[in-house]
Scaffold this active site. Structure first.
Site, short mmCIF file in Angstrom:
data_model
loop_
_atom_site.label_atom_id
_atom_site.label_comp_id
_atom_site.label_asym_id
_atom_site.label_seq_id
_atom_site.Cartn_x
_atom_site.Cartn_y
_atom_site.Cartn_z
N LYS A 113 0.83 -1.21 0.00
CA LYS A 113 0.00 0.00 0.00
C LYS A 113 0.86 1.27 0.00
O LYS A 113 0.57 2.22 -0.72
CB LYS A 113 -0.91 -0.05 1.22
CG LYS A 113 -1.90 1.09 1.36
CD LYS A 113 -2.88 0.82 2.49
CE LYS A 113 -2.26 0.92 3.88
NZ LYS A 113 -1.61 -0.32 4.34
N LYS A 131 -0.02 10.50 5.87
CA LYS A 131 -0.38 9.31 6.64
C LYS A 131 -0.89 9.83 7.99
O LYS A 131 -0.09 10.22 8.85
CB LYS A 131 0.84 8.41 6.84
CG LYS A 131 0.61 7.23 7.76
CD LYS A 131 0.40 5.97 6.97
CE LYS A 131 0.34 4.76 7.89
NZ LYS A 131 0.28 3.51 7.14
N GLU A 170 -2.89 7.93 2.99
CA GLU A 170 -2.72 6.48 3.21
C GLU A 170 -3.27 6.07 4.56
O GLU A 170 -2.87 6.61 5.60
CB GLU A 170 -1.24 6.10 3.12
CG GLU A 170 -1.03 4.60 3.27
CD GLU A 170 0.42 4.18 3.35
OE1 GLU A 170 0.68 2.99 3.63
OE2 GLU A 170 1.31 5.04 3.15
N LEU A 199 9.02 -4.92 -7.40
CA LEU A 199 10.17 -4.33 -8.06
C LEU A 199 11.46 -4.65 -7.31
O LEU A 199 11.52 -4.53 -6.09
CB LEU A 199 10.00 -2.82 -8.16
CG LEU A 199 8.76 -2.33 -8.93
CD1 LEU A 199 8.65 -0.81 -8.82
CD2 LEU A 199 8.81 -2.77 -10.38
#
Length: 207
Positions: free
Chosen positions: A16, A33, A99, A185
């Site tokens: 996330k 956040k 987030e 990644l």
């Protein structure tokens, strides 16, 4: 208010924060956040800085809790009282990526879940879901929880290796837009995330 997108997940540790960093960097948006639990291993705000979000675009958390657990319990252990009014969306002209912590039904306090906070904000949500086993159940339950509270869902963004049937059936049964899939990644840095994000998502959907 400027364009705000909320990034939440079906669980914790699914990617996330990486998705939120990629989205904020791609849009030139601010990142916030509101509640950070667990400070020993670093913060999500610090991580998104390493993934291409400028320091000037990262807003300070409303609450920084030392204990690494659900915000409601971390606050109690740390002797902090979380006031929902302090979780109001920051003002500003630039786009904002917010987030959440963990999943949709993680408690912020003993009487309020993150989904309830999202409902108060009434801004579009991106649900981040992994592609591994169990994602259909977790994704559909999260979608139901958001819809039950009237939270607008922009779509689902998947993380991981491609699993076509799982991704398709979540979108079909959940009646949500399939936004794309971000692969894992290696190495993971601002450059590789930027390239992967632009290759796998249509940014016009988020604007």
């Amino acid at each position: 208010m400027s364009k705000t997108i909320i990034v939440t997940g079906t669980d914790t540790d699914i990617g996330k924060t990486v998705f939120a960093a990629g989205l904020a960097a791609a849009l030139g948006a601010r990142y916030w956040k509101p509640v950070q639990s667990g400070l020993v291993d670093g913060t999500d705000a610090a991580r998104v800085k390493t993934l291409g979000v400028p320091r000037t675009h990262i807003l300070p958390e409303a609450y920084r809790l030392a204990t690494p657990c659900s915000p409601h319990l971390a606050a109690e252990i740390d002797g902090v009282s979380i006031e929902v009014d302090r979780l109001a969306l920051p003002a500003g002209d630039d786009a904002l990526v917010v987030e959440g912590a963990g999943g949709v039904l993680v408690p912020v306090t003993r009487t309020m879940l993150f989904a309830d906070v999202f409902a108060r904000w009434n801004q579009p949500v991106v649900l981040v879901a992994r592609t591994g086993l169990g994602t259909i159940n977790h994704s559909l339950l999260s979608i139901e929880a958001l819809r039950a509270r009237g939270v607008p869902i922009l779509g689902v963004a998947f993380i991981g290796e491609p699993v076509e049937d799982s991704e398709a059936i979540v979108a079909e049964i959940g009646k949500v837009r399939r936004l794309g899939r971000l692969p894992r990644l290696d190495p993971l840095n601002g450059e590789t995330l930027e390239a992967a994000f632009h290759s796998n998502f249509d940014l016009e959907i988020f604007r």
